[in-house]
Design a protein around this motif. Structure first.
Motif, PDB file in Angstrom:
ATOM      1  N   ASP A  14       1.549  27.058  23.886  1.00  0.00           N
ATOM      2  CA  ASP A  14       0.658  27.400  24.229  1.00  0.00           C
ATOM      3  C   ASP A  14       0.550  29.376  24.227  1.00  0.00           C
ATOM      4  OD1 ASP A  14      -1.481  27.538  26.411  1.00  0.00           O
ATOM      5  OD2 ASP A  14      -0.888  28.867  27.034  1.00  0.00           O
ATOM      6  N   PHE A  15       1.829  29.661  23.677  1.00  0.00           N
ATOM      7  CA  PHE A  15       1.649  30.747  22.875  1.00  0.00           C
ATOM      8  C   PHE A  15       1.567  31.018  22.124  1.00  0.00           C
ATOM      9  CE2 PHE A  15       3.414  34.725  21.024  1.00  0.00           C
ATOM     10  CZ  PHE A  15       2.823  36.207  22.108  1.00  0.00           C
ATOM     11  N   ALA A  16       1.662  29.839  21.003  1.00  0.00           N
ATOM     12  CA  ALA A  16       1.305  29.817  20.103  1.00  0.00           C
ATOM     13  C   ALA A  16      -0.593  29.888  19.144  1.00  0.00           C
ATOM     14  CB  ALA A  16       2.785  28.748  18.899  1.00  0.00           C
ATOM     15  N   SER A  17      -0.930  28.811  20.361  1.00  0.00           N
ATOM     16  CA  SER A  17      -2.061  28.043  20.513  1.00  0.00           C
ATOM     17  C   SER A  17      -2.467  29.401  20.682  1.00  0.00           C
ATOM     18  CB  SER A  17      -2.353  27.194  21.555  1.00  0.00           C
ATOM     19  OG  SER A  17      -3.844  27.281  21.546  1.00  0.00           O
ATOM     20  N   ARG A 233     -10.708  42.128  22.032  1.00  0.00           N
ATOM     21  CA  ARG A 233     -10.117  41.438  21.535  1.00  0.00           C
ATOM     22  C   ARG A 233      -7.974  41.475  22.241  1.00  0.00           C
ATOM     23  NH1 ARG A 233     -11.747  36.253  19.972  1.00  0.00           N
ATOM     24  NH2 ARG A 233     -14.000  36.582  19.742  1.00  0.00           N
ATOM     25  N   TYR A 234      -8.332  42.850  21.108  1.00  0.00           N
ATOM     26  CA  TYR A 234      -6.865  43.615  21.210  1.00  0.00           C
ATOM     27  C   TYR A 234      -5.811  43.093  22.595  1.00  0.00           C
ATOM     28  CZ  TYR A 234      -7.356  44.807  16.564  1.00  0.00           C
ATOM     29  OH  TYR A 234      -7.325  45.064  14.913  1.00  0.00           O
ATOM     30  N   TYR A 235      -7.118  43.735  23.757  1.00  0.00           N
ATOM     31  CA  TYR A 235      -6.409  43.851  25.234  1.00  0.00           C
ATOM     32  C   TYR A 235      -6.258  42.182  25.254  1.00  0.00           C
ATOM     33  CZ  TYR A 235      -7.556  43.333  30.248  1.00  0.00           C
ATOM     34  OH  TYR A 235      -7.120  43.296  31.603  1.00  0.00           O
ATOM     35  N   VAL A 236      -6.698  41.491  24.696  1.00  0.00           N
ATOM     36  CA  VAL A 236      -6.806  39.579  25.608  1.00  0.00           C
ATOM     37  C   VAL A 236      -5.478  39.435  24.730  1.00  0.00           C
ATOM     38  CG1 VAL A 236      -7.465  37.621  25.007  1.00  0.00           C
ATOM     39  CG2 VAL A 236      -8.743  38.850  25.612  1.00  0.00           C
ATOM     40  N   VAL A 237      -5.418  39.773  23.365  1.00  0.00           N
ATOM     41  CA  VAL A 237      -4.072  39.662  22.953  1.00  0.00           C
ATOM     42  C   VAL A 237      -2.222  39.983  24.067  1.00  0.00           C
ATOM     43  CG1 VAL A 237      -2.286  39.996  20.996  1.00  0.00           C
ATOM     44  CG2 VAL A 237      -4.441  39.456  20.646  1.00  0.00           C
ATOM     45  N   LEU A 238      -2.655  41.123  24.223  1.00  0.00           N
ATOM     46  CA  LEU A 238      -1.663  41.876  24.836  1.00  0.00           C
ATOM     47  C   LEU A 238      -1.560  41.197  26.671  1.00  0.00           C
ATOM     48  CD1 LEU A 238       0.540  43.850  26.024  1.00  0.00           C
ATOM     49  CD2 LEU A 238      -1.971  45.950  25.801  1.00  0.00           C
ATOM     50  N   THR A 239      -2.722  41.127  27.247  1.00  0.00           N
ATOM     51  CA  THR A 239      -2.646  40.061  28.162  1.00  0.00           C
ATOM     52  C   THR A 239      -2.225  38.600  27.840  1.00  0.00           C
ATOM     53  OG1 THR A 239      -4.511  40.172  28.350  1.00  0.00           O
ATOM     54  CG2 THR A 239      -4.258  42.054  29.272  1.00  0.00           C
ATOM     55  N   THR A 240      -1.926  38.519  26.481  1.00  0.00           N
ATOM     56  CA  THR A 240      -1.772  36.846  27.087  1.00  0.00           C
ATOM     57  C   THR A 240      -0.218  36.656  26.786  1.00  0.00           C
ATOM     58  OG1 THR A 240      -3.993  35.779  25.841  1.00  0.00           O
ATOM     59  CG2 THR A 240      -2.072  34.817  25.514  1.00  0.00           C
ATOM     60  N   LEU A 242       2.195  39.460  27.641  1.00  0.00           N
ATOM     61  CA  LEU A 242       2.444  40.053  29.147  1.00  0.00           C
ATOM     62  C   LEU A 242       2.368  38.474  29.967  1.00  0.00           C
ATOM     63  CD1 LEU A 242       1.044  43.473  29.290  1.00  0.00           C
ATOM     64  CD2 LEU A 242       3.379  42.604  29.124  1.00  0.00           C
ATOM     65  N   ASN A 243       0.960  37.337  30.309  1.00  0.00           N
ATOM     66  CA  ASN A 243       0.710  36.615  31.293  1.00  0.00           C
ATOM     67  C   ASN A 243       1.980  35.230  30.639  1.00  0.00           C
ATOM     68  OD1 ASN A 243      -0.483  37.857  32.654  1.00  0.00           O
ATOM     69  ND2 ASN A 243      -2.281  37.097  31.245  1.00  0.00           N
ATOM     70  N   THR A 244       2.173  34.931  29.491  1.00  0.00           N
ATOM     71  CA  THR A 244       3.008  34.283  28.809  1.00  0.00           C
ATOM     72  C   THR A 244       4.971  34.726  29.297  1.00  0.00           C
ATOM     73  OG1 THR A 244       1.777  33.848  26.751  1.00  0.00           O
ATOM     74  CG2 THR A 244       4.442  32.745  26.570  1.00  0.00           C
ATOM     75  N   MET A 245       5.354  35.776  29.105  1.00  0.00           N
ATOM     76  CA  MET A 245       6.443  35.841  29.708  1.00  0.00           C
ATOM     77  C   MET A 245       6.089  36.549  30.874  1.00  0.00           C
ATOM     78  SD  MET A 245       7.415  39.239  26.937  1.00  0.00           S
ATOM     79  CE  MET A 245       5.475  40.162  27.113  1.00  0.00           C
ATOM     80  N   ASN A 246       5.449  36.404  31.801  1.00  0.00           N
ATOM     81  CA  ASN A 246       5.515  36.429  33.060  1.00  0.00           C
ATOM     82  C   ASN A 246       5.662  34.469  33.885  1.00  0.00           C
ATOM     83  OD1 ASN A 246       4.948  37.851  35.806  1.00  0.00           O
ATOM     84  ND2 ASN A 246       3.123  36.947  36.270  1.00  0.00           N
ATOM     85  N   ASN A 247       5.094  34.013  32.971  1.00  0.00           N
ATOM     86  CA  ASN A 247       4.921  32.684  33.906  1.00  0.00           C
ATOM     87  C   ASN A 247       6.420  32.130  33.865  1.00  0.00           C
ATOM     88  OD1 ASN A 247       1.855  33.373  34.284  1.00  0.00           O
ATOM     89  ND2 ASN A 247       1.441  31.982  32.251  1.00  0.00           N
TER      90      ASN A 247
END
Length: 394
Positions: A14-17, A233-240, A242-247
């Protein structure tokens, strides 16, 4: 329950996607002019807003209650019923026909996701999503590198890729599975009180992140919209990321039957986040040369806007477990109140600051609104659990 290996594999794919989706944004920043990119950003904001208040919200509720569903037959009707209103609403705020097509393709894609999740094909959906984003990225890169395409052509291409891929999977793979059975079970699930409040929370959260684009479109220029959309766009990359690691870390706690374990998780997570956030801020502060390369020198103001958004991302990271804890503790009504408070602050800040400070005012609106929502949910989760003293032990 998903085993740890399956969860880890799903999150990685999912992160790669999501990384491919981020690359699409960078391709558009590099290859589109400011007017075309601003128009595309506005139309995407309208589509995401319509999608959030329509099929996405219903689909999220149903996926959190998969054990109670028999099939997607009933869901087809209820998701379809939520398509007309968003289309009418989006028409009122200037959507193109291509935007409708893109929104409808996302709703169709949601049915595929729900069907595969019912069959417990979690990794398969992640792989399909990766393929979808790769196809969209390749197609749009070829389109924009050769011609000066407008927003409508890009949206048509995105919608076409999504629909063709979804139809292919339905026809080739899912036609062999059990027959679709229509039932009213999805309606009964959605009518449960805690799900009603959660549905409203998801619907109104669609406003967050899109408010700024609409304010800039109203009070600013196309360049202002393009600058903010680039930083976003950069903000979305960063939050994605962080959310992946958090999940990965949160999965074990959210399935725990003990509410006390969830509260302990929040405390532990916050300790780690308070260490990580200064590192994130320093790395972001040093990212300007890389942004200049990726953006081909366009929108130099986007870096300052991005730094403001980084603060918002850090606040969300610190308090993010409160959202999942609130769901587990059935505090959806409380979370909805906190969201309304955050949206009110966001709109107020945008109304007063965006006309004069443009993209900086928009970023401040998102920062303030996000901070108010996250911190309020965090405090209310501890208060409702009678564990206010636990805050002193963080």
């Amino acid at each position: 329950m998903i085993n740890t290996k399956t969860l880890f594999s799903t999150v990685i794919v999912d992160f790669a996607s999501k990384a491919l989706a981020a690359l699409l944004g960078f391709v558009l920043i590099r290859n589109l002019g400011s007017v075309q990119y601003a128009e595309y950003s506005v139309q995407i904001a309208i589509a995401i807003f319509a999608y959030q208040i329509g099929s996405f919200s219903i689909n999220q509720i149903l996926m959190s209650n998969l054990s109670e569903l028999e099939d997607v037959g009933g869901a087809v009707f209820f998701i379809s019923a939520m398509v007309a209103a968003p289309i009418l609403l989006s028409a009122a705020i200037g959507a193109h026909f291509a935007t409708y097509c893109f929104f409808l393709s996302l709703a169709f894609y949601d049915l595929l996701r729900l069907r595969l999740y019912l069959l417990k094909k979690y990794i398969l959906f992640s792989v399909i999503d990766f393929g979808k984003n790769l196809t969209v990225l390749s197609s749009i890169y070829l389109l924009t590198i050769k011609t000066q395409s407008d927003a409508a052509n890009i949206l048509y291409l995105q919608a076409g890729c999504i629909v063709l891929l979804t139809l292919s999977i339905f026809l080739v793979y899912l036609r062999k599975s059990s027959a679709v059975k229509f039932s009213f079970r999805p309606l009964l699930i959605l009518a449960e009180p805690h799900n009603v409040f959660m549905l409203l929370y998801l619907i109104f959260s669609g406003v967050v992140g899109q408010i700024e684009i609409f304010f800039l479109k109203t009070f600013g220029s196309s360049y202002d919209v393009a600058v903010y959309a680039t930083a976003l766009r950069y903000y979305v990359v960063l939050t994605t990321a962080l959310n992946t690691m958090n999940n990965l870390y949160f999965a074990s706690a959210v399935h725990s039957p003990s509410a006390e374990n969830v509260l302990n998780y929040i405390k532990q997570h916050m300790r780690y986040a308070l260490v990580a956030c200064p590192i994130i801020i320093v790395v972001a502060a040093l990212s300007n040369p890389l942004m200049e390369i990726v953006n081909k020198g366009k929108y130099p103001e986007a870096f300052s806007v991005f730094l403001l958004l980084v603060l918002s991302a850090c606040i969300s990271l610190i308090f993010s477990p409160s959202y999942a804890a609130g769901i587990k503790l059935r505090l959806q009504k409380t979370m909805l109140v906190a969201l309304f408070l955050g949206i009110t602050c966001d709109v107020t800040v945008n109304f007063f600051l965006t006309p004069e400070y443009r993209y900086y005012g928009a970023a401040m609106g998102l920062l303030v609104g996000s901070a108010v929502t996250n911190i309020t949910i965090f405090l209310l989760v501890f208060y409702r659990q009678g564990n206010v003293r636990g805050l002193c032990q963080l």
